[in-house]
Design an enzyme around this catalytic site. Structure first.
Site, PDB file in Angstrom:
ATOM      1  N   VAL A 276      32.178 -39.474   5.848  1.00 21.94           N
ATOM      2  CA  VAL A 276      33.094 -40.083   4.887  1.00 21.94           C
ATOM      3  C   VAL A 276      34.130 -39.062   4.410  1.00 21.94           C
ATOM      4  O   VAL A 276      35.320 -39.353   4.300  1.00 21.94           O
ATOM      5  CB  VAL A 276      32.324 -40.667   3.686  1.00 21.94           C
ATOM      6  CG1 VAL A 276      33.279 -41.099   2.580  1.00 21.94           C
ATOM      7  CG2 VAL A 276      31.476 -41.838   4.141  1.00 21.94           C
ATOM      8  N   ALA A 277      33.681 -37.845   4.140  1.00 19.84           N
ATOM      9  CA  ALA A 277      34.582 -36.808   3.639  1.00 19.84           C
ATOM     10  C   ALA A 277      35.537 -36.316   4.716  1.00 19.84           C
ATOM     11  O   ALA A 277      36.698 -36.016   4.450  1.00 19.84           O
ATOM     12  CB  ALA A 277      33.764 -35.634   3.101  1.00 19.84           C
ATOM     13  N   GLU A 281      40.438 -41.320   6.230  1.00 17.58           N
ATOM     14  CA  GLU A 281      40.692 -42.759   6.208  1.00 17.58           C
ATOM     15  C   GLU A 281      41.866 -43.108   5.288  1.00 17.58           C
ATOM     16  O   GLU A 281      42.483 -44.151   5.417  1.00 17.58           O
ATOM     17  CB  GLU A 281      39.430 -43.532   5.782  1.00 17.58           C
ATOM     18  CG  GLU A 281      39.008 -43.365   4.323  1.00 17.58           C
ATOM     19  CD  GLU A 281      38.297 -42.049   4.053  1.00 17.58           C
ATOM     20  OE1 GLU A 281      38.231 -41.646   2.886  1.00 17.58           O
ATOM     21  OE2 GLU A 281      37.815 -41.436   5.013  1.00 17.58           O
ATOM     22  N   ASP A 323      83.063 -46.764   8.263  1.00 21.43           N
ATOM     23  CA  ASP A 323      84.348 -47.398   7.972  1.00 21.43           C
ATOM     24  C   ASP A 323      85.112 -46.503   6.999  1.00 21.43           C
ATOM     25  O   ASP A 323      84.507 -45.764   6.212  1.00 21.43           O
ATOM     26  CB  ASP A 323      84.136 -48.768   7.320  1.00 21.43           C
ATOM     27  CG  ASP A 323      83.576 -49.787   8.298  1.00 21.43           C
ATOM     28  OD1 ASP A 323      84.070 -49.834   9.432  1.00 21.43           O
ATOM     29  OD2 ASP A 323      82.648 -50.520   7.921  1.00 21.43           O
ATOM     30  N   ASN A 698      39.826 -31.227   5.906  1.00 18.45           N
ATOM     31  CA  ASN A 698      38.763 -31.950   6.614  1.00 18.45           C
ATOM     32  C   ASN A 698      38.151 -31.105   7.718  1.00 18.45           C
ATOM     33  O   ASN A 698      36.935 -31.118   7.930  1.00 18.45           O
ATOM     34  CB  ASN A 698      39.313 -33.252   7.200  1.00 18.45           C
ATOM     35  CG  ASN A 698      39.609 -34.283   6.122  1.00 18.45           C
ATOM     36  OD1 ASN A 698      39.404 -34.035   4.941  1.00 18.45           O
ATOM     37  ND2 ASN A 698      40.094 -35.444   6.523  1.00 18.45           N
ATOM     38  N   ASN A 726      35.485 -34.431  -1.600  1.00 15.37           N
ATOM     39  CA  ASN A 726      36.421 -35.434  -1.075  1.00 15.37           C
ATOM     40  C   ASN A 726      37.221 -36.071  -2.208  1.00 15.37           C
ATOM     41  O   ASN A 726      38.442 -36.261  -2.110  1.00 15.37           O
ATOM     42  CB  ASN A 726      35.623 -36.502  -0.320  1.00 15.37           C
ATOM     43  CG  ASN A 726      36.513 -37.422   0.503  1.00 15.37           C
ATOM     44  OD1 ASN A 726      37.406 -36.965   1.192  1.00 15.37           O
ATOM     45  ND2 ASN A 726      36.269 -38.713   0.406  1.00 15.37           N
ATOM     46  N   THR A 729      39.665 -33.252  -3.995  1.00 13.19           N
ATOM     47  CA  THR A 729      40.757 -32.614  -3.250  1.00 13.19           C
ATOM     48  C   THR A 729      41.589 -33.562  -2.386  1.00 13.19           C
ATOM     49  O   THR A 729      42.758 -33.291  -2.136  1.00 13.19           O
ATOM     50  CB  THR A 729      40.202 -31.497  -2.343  1.00 13.19           C
ATOM     51  OG1 THR A 729      39.303 -32.069  -1.387  1.00 13.19           O
ATOM     52  CG2 THR A 729      39.473 -30.445  -3.157  1.00 13.19           C
ATOM     53  N   ASP A 730      41.001 -34.678  -1.913  1.00 11.84           N
ATOM     54  CA  ASP A 730      41.732 -35.545  -0.980  1.00 11.84           C
ATOM     55  C   ASP A 730      42.571 -36.612  -1.661  1.00 11.84           C
ATOM     56  O   ASP A 730      43.456 -37.198  -1.041  1.00 11.84           O
ATOM     57  CB  ASP A 730      40.745 -36.247  -0.028  1.00 11.84           C
ATOM     58  CG  ASP A 730      40.313 -35.323   1.095  1.00 11.84           C
ATOM     59  OD1 ASP A 730      40.608 -34.119   0.995  1.00 11.84           O
ATOM     60  OD2 ASP A 730      39.682 -35.802   2.051  1.00 11.84           O
TER      61      ASP A 730
END
Length: 891
Positions: A276-277, A281, A323, A698, A726, A729-730
């Site tokens: 998961v960490a 995702e 233009d 990661n 996770n 920091t994420d």
């Protein structure tokens, strides 16, 4: 309002021929609702919240935490569930914010319509139109509701969306004489969703929203949704590869732990937690947030993105085709010179605000020259302007609405003493032949009080001159000679060399039997020329210079004369000595291959038609250029759609061009295009920054656990500790990187290639090296503290501190790709500083709050243990800086 039914007769329609008042419109809106079609249902906030917990990895983690409860490891199970909930809430708020941002942007891109309310022309959102509104339509407009025409000039509508017929349908206004006892027919109707392809008109709205013909077949409408950018798609594929690798490594770590005799549940939870960490995702979501934030920044700089892929393409732009009028210039026309009756005049206001003419060094009153007086009068007659307000005491307060060129002509006539209301009353318009970018002229037929008919024309000098066989000298006409034509064109060239926009004027009497002839614009009497100045925007020269610094070529495209175009382009730095200037005639005579060669040396295209824009775009693209093309008229739509970045004008652009464009300039300003390019580059740079950050972290987490298993060390981090890393920091730090202000030198770099990998310029190497250093520093902290204290909990806490702190230091390193941590401004991003402080407080809470310690298996660290954990964390950027310096020197 009650009279507005499908079988209404002419008298009912006539009641609404002057439009509604705002009060009537408000009552209509309350009764009929908004003028919109019912769309698909949006996801509710509850559904969005639940979706945060339906990911396969999260479900597995929830099941594992439940298993831990059954195995008696309650604190472990509680910790994991708390972190799952916090992660889910963070994802939910991110998604809701992104959805709201994108929805706001879609609303800003929604179509507008011009209506007459309280006797004043107003520009309102199309969904605010109600039955009874009087709407104004012209070529390029999308019809906002079903309406009946009460006025039209050569009007045709493309109704293919409703009928499937590719040929535009001719439209006629309903008239009292012809339709007094008849119902409204299809040729008098304009329908919601159809496009005005030619002419103009005004119409009374009959039905709105789902009551329209379009509403009845709403299921057939192709509505534009939010597109994924190529980068988002590539990152999703990358995520799938990373997931596979991470799951493989996590499986290996779990198996190796079990072989060493570690508890089954602990290793199962550890493996899943690590997965998961380690799996990024949130990467696609963070990219979407960055895009949404960047697009909002663009809106603040007057560039509205309609399609997200354009954000990426903006950073790759190598050519901007713009233009001239209104984009590079102010579109604030002023008539400053004229040529009439073989005499040249300089026009200027005196102290009292009245227009005076200077001819051969002498000041004269325009009333004394019949040709000049007629020229100014035609400026009022042959146009579609509207005076909003007029203060008799202050003529400068006059507010005139309309095309800037026509406004300038009307203002000059009024300043010379003409009364627009009186002229409009005397010259009753009975027919209009609208301006067309292919014909480059406009004509009107008027009836005067004696019943005589006259045609008045204005347009490009060479076009008007070609249709003339007589010239007005003094107060009489005579046949035009070759010498007359030569003098007129010489005078035109002189004006254009002074950067003036030149227009020709002519007239002729019309016989009643020829009123609807297709050959009215022939055998005209030439009256004269007017020269208008349209000064370049003050910011245009700097914007062009910034493009040059950024490796972007700027090209000016205009319908003006070659010499006018050259003078303007040279004044703002687009045209330089040695550059080529091509005209529409040149383009017609060139083959595709010749144009492909010439386009790389050409910076100015003059006297071009909309069809030429498409040729220019295709030639540049065949030479490998990434082209941004501006457009406003209905005929510009094909070129705007074919360009890599189609740009429509927000103020003067037509609906069809806006819908073809990827970006809309809300202020019609060239500098806003350059600002959008800069923001596009900043967005891509920020995406690279947090990809670098997320993947480095990661890699560090996965390697920490993998190397510990490989070397037979105890598990350095418990499952709950991995998840808190996770969370700390994420989440917030990664999002804060998306708010990073642009680097000062971003517009001093060349455009990137659209095929360039997101990991180009050594980013993959930087990610790998930084991930390895994070893993080695975490393991070093774990081993040193464990060997000194023999306390596994203290060693794990020390590893946790090192892992979190080293990642939070690394987030500051990611602020710049070209500078090290000791060279950048650490506190320039307030949100990033706030995110890092929040993460540090979370880490301290996990270590020092008693109820958190029991859940996460941490212990308070001694001073020497803090020095080990902190010292190693701060040593990593120094080692990385040395490696970076060595790499740069090698390059």
């Amino acid at each position: 309002m009650e009279a507005l039914e499908r079988n209404m007769d002419f008298n009912d329609i006539r009641e609404h021929s002057r439009g509604l008042t705002e009060a009537e419109a408000a009552r209509g809106l309350e009764r009929y609702g908004k003028n919109e079609l019912k769309g698909g249902k949006k996801n509710s906030w509850l559904k969005t919240l639940i979706s945060q917990f339906t990911d396969l990895m999260i479900i597995i983690l929830i099941v594992s935490s439940v298993i831990s409860f059954f195995m008696g490891q309650n604190s472990e199970g509680i910790a994991i569930l708390v972190i799952i909930v916090l992660n889910g809430l963070l994802g939910f708020f991110q998604e809701m914010r992104t959805e709201k941002a994108l929805e706001a942007l879609m609303n800003m891109a929604a179509p507008h319509a011009r209506v007459i309310r309280d006797g004043v022309i107003k520009d309102i959102p199309a969904d605010m139109i109600v039955p009874g509104d009087l709407i104004l339509l012209e070529a390029g407009d999308r019809v906002p509701a079903d309406a009946v025409l009460i006025g039209s000039n050569s009007m045709f509508c493309d109704e293919s969306l409703l009928t499937g017929e590719s040929v535009p349908a001719s439209k006629e206004e309903i008239s009292g004489r012809k339709h007094k006892n008849e119902q409204v027919s299809g040729k008098n109707m304009v329908y919601m969703g159809s496009m005005v392809t030619n002419g103009n008109g005004k119409a009374v709205v009959l039905s709105t929203g789902m009551d329209t013909e379009m509403g009845r077949i709403a299921g057939m409408i192709d509505t534009a949704g939010v597109q994924e950018t190529p980068l988002q798609k590539r990152l999703e594929r990358l995520g799938e590869v990373i997931v596979t690798l991470c799951l493989l490594i996590c499986a290996i770590v779990t198996v190796m732990g079990l072989l060493r005799g570690e508890p089954f549940v602990q290793m199962l939870l550890g493996g899943i937690s690590l997965a998961v960490a380690a799996v990024p995702e949130g990467l696609p979501a963070v990219v979407t947030i960055a895009l949404a934030i960047g697009v909002r920044r663009m809106v603040q700089r007057n560039a509205l993105i309609r399609r997200l892929p354009a954000v990426e393409t903006l950073g790759c732009a190598t050519v901007i085709c713009s233009d001239k009028t209104g984009t590079l210039t102010e579109n604030r026309m002023t008539v400053v010179s004229a040529y009439a009756g073989n005499n040249s005049y300089t026009l200027r206001k005196n102290g009292g605000g009245r227009l005076k003419a200077v001819c051969k060094g002498r000041e004269i009153d325009p009333d004394k020259s019949f040709p000049l007086r007629l020229l100014l009068k035609i400026g009022i007659i042959c146009g579609n302007t509207n005076i909003i307000k007029s203060d008799e005491k202050d003529k400068n307060s006059l507010d005139i609405e309309g095309d800037p060129t026509e406004v300038a002509l009307v203002r000059a006539a009024i300043d010379s003493g003409f009364d627009k209301g009186a002229i409009d009353s005397y010259y009753r318009r009975v027919r209009e032949i609208p301006f067309d970018s292919d014909r480059k002229m406009m004509s009107v037929v008027c009836r005067i009080s004696t019943g005589e008919l006259f045609l008045f024309s204005k347009g490009a000098p060479e076009v008007i001159l070609e249709k003339c066989n007589k010239i007005l000298i003094g107060d009489h006409e005579r046949e035009m000679s070759y010498e007359d034509r030569k003098n007129i064109m010489d005078k035109c060239r002189l004006m254009t060399s002074e950067a003036l926009r030149v227009m020709g004027f002519a007239y002729r009497p019309v016989e009643r039997s020829h009123l609807w002839s297709d050959r009215l614009e022939e055998k005209l009497v030439f009256v004269g020329l007017s020269g208008m100045t349209d000064p370049p925007r003050k910011e245009a020269a700097e914007a062009v210079f910034r493009c040059h610094q950024a490796g972007i070529k700027t090209v000016m495209i205009t319908g003006d004369h070659k010499e006018t175009a050259k003078a303007i382009a040279a004044s703002i730095g687009i045209y330089r000595e040695g550059d080529m200037i091509l005209t529409g005639t040149d383009l017609d005579q060139m083959t595709d291959s010749e144009l492909e060669d010439a386009c790389m040396k050409t910076t100015v295209y003059a006297r071009v038609y909309p069809k030429h824009k498409l040729k220019i775009v295709r030639a540049l693209r065949k030479r490998g250029q990434i082209v941004a093309m501006t457009g406003d008229g209905v005929n510009d739509a094909p070129a705007v759609k074919d360009a890599d970045i189609g740009i429509a004008m927000g103020k003067t652009g037509t609906d069809v061009t806006r819908q073809s464009a990827a970006m809309i300039l809300m202020d019609d300003n060239f500098s806003s295009i350059v600002a959008a390019v800069e923001e596009g580059r900043n967005i891509y740079s920020n995406i690279r920054k947090f990809i670098r950050y997320l993947l480095s972290c990661n890699v560090g987490e996965v390697l920490t656990m993998f190397l510990a298993s490989l070397f037979g060390l105890p598990i350095p981090l418990m499952p709950a500790q991995i998840l808190i890393v996770n969370l700390a920091t994420d989440g917030l730090p990664a999002i804060a990187l998306g708010l990073e202000p642009g680097e000062p030198d971003i517009m001093k770099k060349p455009p990137r290639s659209p095929t360039e990998s997101i990991f180009a310029h050594g980013l993959s190497g930087v990610i790998a090296i930084r991930g390895i250093l994070i893993a080695l520093s975490t393991l070093a902290s774990f081993v040193l503290v464990f060997s000194g204290s023999k306390n596994l909990s203290a060693a794990r806490t020390s590893a946790l501190v090192t892992l979190v702190v080293s990642q939070l230091i690394h987030v500051f390193e990611c602020k710049s790709e070209s500078k090290g941590i000791f060279e950048i401004k650490l506190f320039s991003n307030f949100y990033l500083v706030l995110a890092v402080i929040s993460s540090i407080l979370m880490l301290l809470g996990v270590i020092y709050l008693p109820f958190m310690r029991s859940v996460f298996g941490t212990v308070p660290l001694k001073l020497n243990e803090w020095m080990v954990a902190g010292g190693i964390s701060f040593l990593v950027p120094v080692i990385f800086g040395i490696w970076r310096e060595m790499r740069n020197r090698k390059r």
